[in-house]
Scaffold this motif. Structure first.
Motif, mmCIF file in Angstrom:
data_model
loop_
_atom_site.group_PDB
_atom_site.id
_atom_site.type_symbol
_atom_site.label_atom_id
_atom_site.label_comp_id
_atom_site.label_asym_id
_atom_site.label_seq_id
_atom_site.Cartn_x
_atom_site.Cartn_y
_atom_site.Cartn_z
ATOM 1 N N CYS A 1 -4.091 4.345 -1.821
ATOM 2 C CA CYS A 1 -5.022 4.132 -0.704
ATOM 3 C C CYS A 1 -6.070 5.245 -0.783
ATOM 4 O O CYS A 1 -5.846 6.349 -0.269
ATOM 5 N N LEU B 1 -7.487 0.555 2.535
ATOM 6 C CA LEU B 1 -6.284 -0.225 2.244
ATOM 7 C C LEU B 1 -6.596 -1.159 1.073
ATOM 8 O O LEU B 1 -7.554 -1.930 1.133
ATOM 9 N N PRO C 1 0.829 -1.209 0.000
ATOM 10 C CA PRO C 1 0.000 0.000 0.000
ATOM 11 C C PRO C 1 0.862 1.256 0.000
ATOM 12 O O PRO C 1 1.931 1.285 0.612
ATOM 13 N N GLY D 1 -1.275 7.779 1.545
ATOM 14 C CA GLY D 1 -2.545 7.588 2.242
ATOM 15 C C GLY D 1 -2.656 8.490 3.458
ATOM 16 O O GLY D 1 -3.693 9.127 3.699
#
Length: 337
Positions: free
Chosen positions: A329, A300, A168, A173
């Motif tokens: 993400c 995720l 990820p 994110g």
């Protein structure tokens, strides 16, 4: 192979179940026309209507039973301790079947000898390739046998030998989550992290710091607290922030379970979400949409990583220069900010 392949949102069986107001098992039974389960006609109809409305794409059907399908091995350290491994496996299985392959899964419990035995079995069977997956994003040292087969690492990366891996994009994110709060006008944003030995905790914190710096907002170290990725940590650290008399208008929790404890502490003190303090979570677990108010969070891409890994293994690129791919993400904005 571009990381963009992990950014497409697809309708899942979970979405169908939620829309129809039933369990995923019920959806599976209806779609597979299981007749020895007592499911009412009204329920079956709701499921079928949800499938049609959401344009849910089922796995390819009708392949001849006599066909011998190639096998892809999926080696994972743990399954039962987190929902994320199962989601990754489901994504990989869907992609494998779409390509006419079967996915064979083995859980190792981090037993090195068991890993070697499974890999030797798959080598002798002539599997197409092996997906090597970790429940935690971390550096790993894969067994030597893995390098003898086509392979890809999922949610982990190799410390020494060059392997292709997909993980990820946690820094981005964390940046996106913090920026969403900043774009809503919040400036005093507290951050409750997980345990700092975890890569996810470090990277999400880096994203938080980068977003504040990019937007010209000073970083107040007093607003950064280490939790434990559990409700207990979110509850404790939220109360600590309040008891310390600090001024803040939002809390970014490093995962959704932390946010559960944060909600509890804020409501215990009579504070309204988001009117008094906004809350952002991370990882979009099932509980996020059931909190009141529904929790804004970051998804995720575990399903997408599983799908990406299969597509990579079956592509010509799997023989190219090894590198780490990072999948987006995406934000999931709800009512908590």
């Amino acid at each position: 192979m571009s990381s963009d392949s992990g950014n497409k949102t697809r309708v899942t069986m979970k979405d169908v179940a939620r829309h129809a107001g039933v369990s995923q098992s019920t959806v599976s039974f209806v779609l597979n026309e299981v007749t020895d389960v007592s499911i009412g006609a009204d329920t079956r109809q709701r499921v079928l209507e949800a499938v049609e409305k959401l344009n849910y794409k089922r796995r390819p059907q009708g392949m001849a039973r006599s066909v011998s399908h190639p096998i892809i091995g999926f080696l994972v350290d743990e399954i039962a301790t987190s929902p994320f491994s199962a989601i990754t496996i489901e994504g990989a299985q869907e992609a494998a079947w779409r390509h006419g392959h079967l996915l064979e899964v083995a859980m190792t419990g981090e037993d090195a000898e068991y890993e070697k035995a499974i890999l030797e079995k798959w080598r002798l069977q002539g599997v197409v390739g092996v997906i090597y997956c970790s429940i935690l994003t971390r550096a790993v040292t894969p067994p030597e046998q893995l390098a003898q087969m086509r392979n890809v690492l999922v949610n982990c990366h190799a410390e020494k030998m060059p392997y292709t891996a997909v993980v990820p994009g946690e820094v981005l994110g964390g940046f996106a989550a913090t920026e969403a709060l900043l774009n809503k006008g919040y400036r005093r944003i507290a951050f409750i992290d997980g345990e700092m030995w975890m890569e996810a905790a470090k990277d999400r914190l880096t994203g938080y710091r980068n977003a504040l710096t990019t937007h010209g907002v000073p970083i107040d170290e007093a607003l950064i607290r280490e939790g434990n990725f559990l409700p207990s940590g979110g509850y404790k650290q939220t109360l600590t922030l309040l008891n310390d008399g600090l001024i803040f208008d939002a809390i970014f929790c490093a995962n959704d379970l932390t946010a559960v404890g944060c909600y509890e502490a804020l409501k215990e003190r009579g504070l309204r979400i988001p009117d008094d303090i906004a809350v952002m979570g991370y990882d979009d677990q099932e509980i996020a949409q059931h909190l009141n108010p529904a929790l804004s969070t970051v998804l995720l891409p575990h399903r997408e990583m599983g799908q990406w890994a299969v597509d990579y293994l079956l592509s010509p690129e799997s023989a190219d220069t090894k590198r780490v791919y990072k999948l987006e993400c995406p934000l999931v904005l709800r009512e908590s900010i």
